[in-house]
Design an enzyme around this catalytic site. Structure first.
Site, short mmCIF file in Angstrom:
data_model
loop_
_atom_site.label_atom_id
_atom_site.label_comp_id
_atom_site.label_asym_id
_atom_site.label_seq_id
_atom_site.Cartn_x
_atom_site.Cartn_y
_atom_site.Cartn_z
N VAL A 140 2.75 6.54 -4.02
CA VAL A 140 1.47 6.59 -3.53
C VAL A 140 0.40 6.53 -4.54
CG1 VAL A 140 -0.06 8.14 -2.22
CG2 VAL A 140 2.31 8.62 -2.05
N ASP A 141 0.65 6.81 -5.83
CA ASP A 141 -0.27 6.53 -6.76
C ASP A 141 -0.08 4.94 -7.01
OD1 ASP A 141 -1.59 8.76 -7.75
OD2 ASP A 141 0.21 9.33 -9.04
N VAL A 142 0.87 4.38 -6.84
CA VAL A 142 1.06 2.89 -7.04
C VAL A 142 0.51 2.00 -6.01
CG1 VAL A 142 2.77 0.98 -7.24
CG2 VAL A 142 3.39 3.08 -8.49
N GLY A 170 -3.35 2.52 -6.45
CA GLY A 170 -3.87 1.47 -7.63
C GLY A 170 -3.87 0.27 -7.17
#
Length: 412
Positions: free
Chosen positions: A187-189, A192
């Site tokens: 989810v962070d990727v 980003g």
């Protein structure tokens, strides 16, 4: 960087009067007030593409991920280093008036600011979007949060929590097992990358209007967008998707199938592909069976189909089946671990790794390549406040920012 370089940074900085063409984002200055993963991935990608990125960190501690280990490199944690190459580092205490003025001057000169503080935190220092816009109307200001700036503003956001809140865990794992997180901070990727898309769009808007703007992304909304067909299925039927292990809710066979010595991932997307698949397995009559002739039929009888396929696949090993099926146009792959995945990318000529020089482990390069301008040689992640003196000296005087961070050669 040598002790002489630390004491006399200007002697080791080539001034760039105009963008040199070292990457498509050359000439852009990015103020990176982010930490952990989503924001640093956004800004590192911009650095990979030629932008100058100044990373603002807390004195003494720096980015949270500097302490996230093991594993450790010779200088920091591998977690930190995989997200921060090519950047300059300055340590600023935003509660200190002098440091806050340094930060404000950086904002005045930047093209882009990226931050992932909880909504409202930077407002106390006059560095929220409204405050930054007064300092620099052309600034593209990107805010990354866990759950947005409205009712979720006070909720802390980490990838794992977002995977749970956003439904990803509910569709991940074995059908008869507990919900499971994905094996990387996916989810962070996603967030980003969404942030970068928004920033580039806002920069294009600035070209047209002369004004910057506010880009907002959150872990939850990026995840919901990334769930694609699964959310669409719910909105269409009103029914919640469920865990299916490695199977697909709408396609069959689209799963791992057991061969004589292991698992083979097989993705058969059309009826024509299924006919070819059955022929390679020595089961030409399978495609004529009314239970398996069309994709909807195969989905309805997926368990029977998998049993028939695995009976045939059991005759040979994964490494024998894989090239033969690929030659017939069937998408398939053995289930690799990470070392084998890197090796496979090398075999395919994808050049997945970057060499940062002696004393630094290799890194995975940006997946983006261009036929034209390219950025310079990769630069290792910075030590905490490594470029503090250089940045402060630049902010006290007019003129363009000195050239790129310490090169790989200088850090050897």
């Amino acid at each position: 960087m040598s002790e002489h370089q630390r004491e006399h940074p200007a002697e080791h900085a080539r001034v760039r009067d105009q963008p040199t063409g070292d990457g498509p984002l050359a000439g852009l200055l990015v103020a990176d007030f982010s930490r952990v993963l989503a924001g640093p991935l956004t800004t590192m990608t911009m650095a990979d593409l030629g932008a100058t990125v100044i990373k603002v960190e807390r004195p003494g501690e720096g980015d949270d991920t500097r302490g996230w280990g093991p594993p450790w490199t010779a200088r920091s944690s591998s977690y930190f280093e995989c997200l921060n190459r090519g950047k300059h580092s300055i340590a600023l205490d935003l509660a200190d008036p002098a440091d806050r003025e340094v930060a404000a001057e950086l904002v005045r000169r930047a093209d882009v600011l990226v931050e992932n503080f909880r909504p409202g935190v930077l407002a106390r220092h006059g560095l929220d979007y409204d405050g930054a816009r007064k300092l620099n109307p052309r600034l593209v200001y990107a805010s990354i949060s866990g759950f947005g700036s409205a009712a979720g503003a006070d909720l802390p956001g980490y990838d794992f929590v977002a995977q749970a809140a956003g439904g990803l865990m509910s569709i991940t794992g074995a059908a008869d097992g507990d919900p499971m997180k994905v094996g990387v901070a996916l989810v962070d990727v996603l967030t980003g990358k969404d942030a970068l898309i928004g920033i580039l769009a806002a920069l294009r808007g600035r070209e047209l209007t002369g004004e910057g703007g506010h880009v907002e992304v959150s872990l939850l909304t990026s995840l919901l967008g990334g769930l694609a067909n699964q959310v669409s299925a719910f909105l269409t039927t009103g029914e919640a998707p469920v865990r299916m292990g490695n199977r697909h809710p709408s396609i069959a066979p689209y799963e791992t199938l057991r061969c004589a010595d292991g698992l083979l991932a097989v993705a058969v997307g059309t009826d024509a592909q299924f006919r070819r698949f059955a022929e390679v397995l020595g089961l030409p009559g399978l495609a004529g069976d009314p239970r398996f002739a069309a994709n909807a039929d195969r989905v309805a009888h997926r368990a029977e189909l998998a049993e028939r396929l695995e009976d045939a696949l059991a005759a040979r090993g994964v490494r024998e089946w894989e090239p033969e099926l690929a030659a017939a146009g069937i998408a398939c792959a053995r289930v690799n671990d990470i070392p084998a995945a890197v090796e496979r990318a090398v075999e395919l000529g994808l050049a997945p790794l970057l060499d940062l020089g002696d004393g630094h482990p290799p890194q995975v390069r940006s997946p983006i390549t261009f036929s034209g301008a390219t950025a310079g040689p990769p630069v290792p992640p910075p030590d905490l406040n490594e470029h503090g003196d250089l940045i402060r000296a630049w902010l006290r005087s007019p003129g363009p920012f000195p050239d790129s961070p310490t090169t790989s050669e200088e850090k050897r």
